[in-house]
Write a protein that holds these residues in place. Sequence first.
Motif, short mmCIF file in Angstrom:
data_model
loop_
_atom_site.label_atom_id
_atom_site.label_comp_id
_atom_site.label_asym_id
_atom_site.label_seq_id
_atom_site.Cartn_x
_atom_site.Cartn_y
_atom_site.Cartn_z
N ASP A 304 0.83 -1.20 0.00
CA ASP A 304 0.00 0.00 0.00
C ASP A 304 0.87 1.25 0.00
O ASP A 304 0.59 2.23 -0.71
CB ASP A 304 -0.90 0.03 1.24
CG ASP A 304 -2.03 -0.98 1.19
OD1 ASP A 304 -2.49 -1.29 0.07
OD2 ASP A 304 -2.45 -1.46 2.26
N ARG A 307 2.54 1.74 -3.47
CA ARG A 307 1.63 2.11 -4.55
C ARG A 307 0.99 3.48 -4.35
O ARG A 307 0.68 4.17 -5.31
CB ARG A 307 0.55 1.03 -4.71
CG ARG A 307 1.11 -0.29 -5.18
CD ARG A 307 0.05 -1.22 -5.73
NE ARG A 307 0.64 -2.45 -6.24
CZ ARG A 307 1.21 -2.59 -7.44
NH1 ARG A 307 1.25 -1.55 -8.26
NH2 ARG A 307 1.71 -3.73 -7.83
N SER A 308 0.81 3.88 -3.11
CA SER A 308 0.18 5.17 -2.84
C SER A 308 1.19 6.29 -2.60
O SER A 308 0.86 7.46 -2.69
CB SER A 308 -0.70 5.06 -1.60
OG SER A 308 0.09 4.85 -0.43
N LEU A 310 2.43 7.01 0.28
CA LEU A 310 2.04 7.66 1.53
C LEU A 310 3.20 8.37 2.19
O LEU A 310 3.06 9.50 2.67
CB LEU A 310 1.45 6.61 2.48
CG LEU A 310 1.27 7.03 3.95
CD1 LEU A 310 0.31 8.20 4.07
CD2 LEU A 310 0.81 5.84 4.79
N GLU A 330 -2.92 9.63 -5.30
CA GLU A 330 -2.96 8.18 -5.19
C GLU A 330 -3.26 7.72 -3.77
O GLU A 330 -3.78 6.61 -3.56
CB GLU A 330 -1.64 7.58 -5.68
CG GLU A 330 -1.48 7.56 -7.18
CD GLU A 330 -1.21 8.91 -7.82
OE1 GLU A 330 -1.16 8.99 -9.06
OE2 GLU A 330 -1.04 9.91 -7.08
N CYS A 331 -2.96 8.54 -2.75
CA CYS A 331 -3.30 8.17 -1.37
C CYS A 331 -4.80 8.14 -1.17
O CYS A 331 -5.33 7.27 -0.46
CB CYS A 331 -2.66 9.16 -0.39
SG CYS A 331 -0.89 8.92 -0.15
N ASN A 334 -6.37 4.90 -2.52
CA ASN A 334 -6.11 3.64 -1.83
C ASN A 334 -6.95 3.62 -0.55
O ASN A 334 -6.72 4.41 0.36
CB ASN A 334 -4.62 3.52 -1.51
CG ASN A 334 -4.26 2.18 -0.87
OD1 ASN A 334 -4.76 1.83 0.21
ND2 ASN A 334 -3.38 1.45 -1.51
N TRP A 338 -6.21 5.84 2.80
CA TRP A 338 -7.07 7.00 3.05
C TRP A 338 -7.78 6.87 4.41
O TRP A 338 -7.91 7.85 5.14
CB TRP A 338 -8.06 7.18 1.92
CG TRP A 338 -8.74 8.52 1.96
CD1 TRP A 338 -10.07 8.78 2.13
CD2 TRP A 338 -8.11 9.81 1.84
NE1 TRP A 338 -10.31 10.13 2.12
CE2 TRP A 338 -9.13 10.79 1.95
CE3 TRP A 338 -6.79 10.22 1.65
CZ2 TRP A 338 -8.87 12.16 1.87
CZ3 TRP A 338 -6.53 11.59 1.57
CH2 TRP A 338 -7.55 12.54 1.68
#
Length: 448
Positions: A304, A307-308, A310, A330-331, A334, A338
């Motif tokens: 996660d 991909r995000s 964060l 992108e956060c 997801n 989020w």
Amino acid sequence: MKSYEVNFDGLVGPTHNYGGLSYGNVASQSNSQQSSNPREAALQGLAKMKALMEMGFQQGVLAPQERPDVAALRRLGFAGSDAQVIERAAKDAMPLLVASCSASSMWVANAATVSPSADTRDGRVHFTAANLNCKYHRSIEHPTTSRVLGAMFADQKHFAHHAALPAVAQFGDEGAANHTRFCRDYGQAGVEFFVFGRSAFDTRYPAPQKYPARQTLEASQAVARLHGLSDDGVVYAQQNPSVIDQGVFHNDVIAVGNGEVLFYHEDAFLETDKMLAELQAKLGKCGGNFQSICVPRSQVTVEDAVRSYLFNSQLLSRVDGSMLLIVPEECRGNERVWQYLQSLTSSGGLIREVKVFDLKQSMQNGGGPACLRLRVALNQTELAAVNPAVIMTAPLYGTLTQWVDKHYRDRLSENDLADPQLLLECRTALDELTQILKLGAVYPFQIN
């Protein structure tokens, strides 16, 4: 004397493309060969700069590099006129041409490591350009990076510049992407936090098995020596090799820090408790109160986080003492990430607000908000000594957006990189940019 953390964001270059050149960077490899939009990429980055300026943060801009790098292609044996060099490279070695066109200098978190004057032995701000020798397309950046930084921070009374470390694997250096500074106040002595992926000479440190560990302990130690940092003001920590193998190619993909706060994933480091204790003890000696926020793997997995992006966020200190987190769109896309952010900001803790920015063009190539900025802590006197033309203002934002609209293409594919006209477009744009930013002659075509 008042001090500031100034974010100098990289201006995306005219050859922004998805070459898939960064092995170990999941986003870069996933979007390889797609068409890019250089104009949109540059405007997205400028919009973030403008927004932070309008929020009251000190914001600067760092110029892109000349691409394609024809001189680099000549060093690899391609001869003739510039157009012939590009034509022959496209015919005989397209991957080399793609590498020579990379606009990866936009991610200026890799441009250099910076130590503020409060930490250094001679009381100057020190810069060491990163050699980035893990990837060919990035290893060709540091000569121009050094010239651009020298034109921005030119006053030798306040600024010291060091050449990149030897370009060998033992001293692989990725710049500020693996470096964070903790302090009570930006103008006071702090603790510089160097994160490495492996040791070149000490076999006691484990190494990843799938993807390369780009930063070595020895490189981090060399930078600390060059900058004149005291042992009491430095902490070294090793990245968890298993997260490197999951696509965490830099520490800023799994952790971010600012002021007295470290925001990190549970799986980010080896010997985490020992590292946190050392940071707390050393920052305490500087009058600071180190605090950490650990994101548990049960709420946000490493996948996660990758991909995000964060953690590839900007953690900014506001006047009231609270913190603002700047994250990519992108956060929000997801669900687990989020949900975590909503819980984080509603708890009344250190991070009170999250702001989301659309940086899709950069994100698809593997770089988020933190990749796009180089942080430089400056006191008022030092800030006054910076080239004022690179500090973001409303008029400069207007000028740069017009410049982008004038010079940038709105679509670029791999086949377009073989067009000699692209080099002419890039040089014309950069020649005008050096006048806007008052940099002087910093590009090879201006010097040779």
